[in-house]
Enzyme design. Structure first.
Site, short mmCIF file in Angstrom:
data_model
loop_
_atom_site.label_atom_id
_atom_site.label_comp_id
_atom_site.label_asym_id
_atom_site.label_seq_id
_atom_site.Cartn_x
_atom_site.Cartn_y
_atom_site.Cartn_z
N HIS A 132 0.81 -1.21 0.00
CA HIS A 132 0.00 0.00 0.00
C HIS A 132 0.85 1.27 0.00
O HIS A 132 0.36 2.34 0.32
CB HIS A 132 -0.95 0.00 1.20
CG HIS A 132 -2.02 -1.04 1.11
ND1 HIS A 132 -2.72 -1.51 2.20
CD2 HIS A 132 -2.51 -1.72 0.04
CE1 HIS A 132 -3.58 -2.44 1.82
NE2 HIS A 132 -3.47 -2.58 0.51
N THR B 176 -4.05 -8.51 10.99
CA THR B 176 -4.88 -8.11 9.85
C THR B 176 -6.35 -8.34 10.16
O THR B 176 -6.71 -9.27 10.88
CB THR B 176 -4.50 -8.88 8.58
OG1 THR B 176 -4.77 -10.27 8.78
CG2 THR B 176 -3.03 -8.70 8.25
N SER B 177 -7.21 -7.51 9.58
CA SER B 177 -8.65 -7.62 9.85
C SER B 177 -9.33 -8.65 8.97
O SER B 177 -10.39 -9.16 9.31
CB SER B 177 -9.31 -6.25 9.62
OG SER B 177 -9.28 -5.91 8.24
N LEU C 162 -4.99 -10.22 17.47
CA LEU C 162 -5.58 -9.89 18.76
C LEU C 162 -6.89 -10.64 18.96
O LEU C 162 -7.22 -11.08 20.06
CB LEU C 162 -5.80 -8.38 18.85
CG LEU C 162 -6.28 -7.84 20.20
CD1 LEU C 162 -5.25 -8.12 21.30
CD2 LEU C 162 -6.55 -6.34 20.10
#
Length: 230
Positions: free
Chosen positions: A107, A174-175, A200
């Site tokens: 990115h 990462t989501s 998490l």
């Protein structure tokens, strides 16, 4: 031959260094409309606002320090007998400052400036403004060298090749909501790699991984690396 490891990192690995994620309720992102500051259209409408936003992000990143997770990945690259490639969604330079060398910023990077007219890149100053001119062509078309929503990520050919060759794919912080990165686990698995999520909490693609460990990146990443390299 030692195993080839491909690691995808997201905002969660830098959160413990004080850099917020998109979903933080009280961070820098919450004070701006993403459509206004993270899209080509937003930049065309109000370049001063976009530069203001990225100047603030650049200052935050420069003030931050690598955390235990970044340092552990640098240790892994240094001590692992096989290849270790870090593919990051993050635009900060905390991986490099921790000592990692083989890092692909899909990115882009806050520390780089880009000329939208000629494609030149150079180290970004602390503050950028709409009137800045390109050092290569003199056009006043200077922008942050970051990939905005609606733009194509960088290094995708090399990333695809690495995923096909990986023995182990690991996603950290990462989501699982942002593509194409969210699909990397499936690409790696289809090519025969084992897959592991370190996060998490479970991501949107958690069910695609062979195994997972949950907790703060600064704890679980160093523990995982220590198991690999001793």
């Amino acid at each position: 031959m030692a195993e080839r490891i491909v690691i995808l990192t997201g905002a969660g690995i830098s959160a413990e260094s004080g850099l917020g994620t998109f979903r933080d309720g009280d961070g820098l992102w919450s004070r701006y409309d993403l459509n206004a500051v993270a899209t080509p259209g937003g930049f065309a409408r109000d370049p001063a606002l976009v530069h203001e936003f990225y100047n603030a992000r650049r200052a935050n990143a420069r003030a931050a320090a690598p955390n235990a997770a970044h340092r552990a990945l640098a240790r892994l690259e240094r001590d692992w007998p096989g290849a270790v490639l870090i593919v990051t969604q993050n635009v900060d330079d905390l991986h490099e400052r921790a000592g990692s060398r083989d890092v692909l910023h899909m990115h882009g990077e806050l520390a780089q400036a880009l000329c939208a007219a000629c494609g030149a890149r150079w180290p970004a100053p602390a503050a950028m403004a709409p009137g800045d001119s390109c050092p290569a062509c003199a056009a006043r078309a200077v922008r942050p060298d970051v990939v905005w929503f609606g733009e194509y990520p960088y290094h995708m050919d090399r990333i695809a090749k690495a995923l096909r060759a990986a023995d182990l794919f690991v996603a950290i912080g990462t989501s699982g909501h942002v593509y194409p990165a969210a699909g990397f686990v499936q690409e790696a698995a289809q090519a025969g790699a084992r897959t592991l999520e370190l996060n998490l909490e479970p991501s949107a693609t958690a069910s695609d991984f062979d195994a997972a460990r949950f907790g703060p990146a600064g704890v679980i990443v160093p523990d995982w690396v220590a198991e690999l390299v001793g």
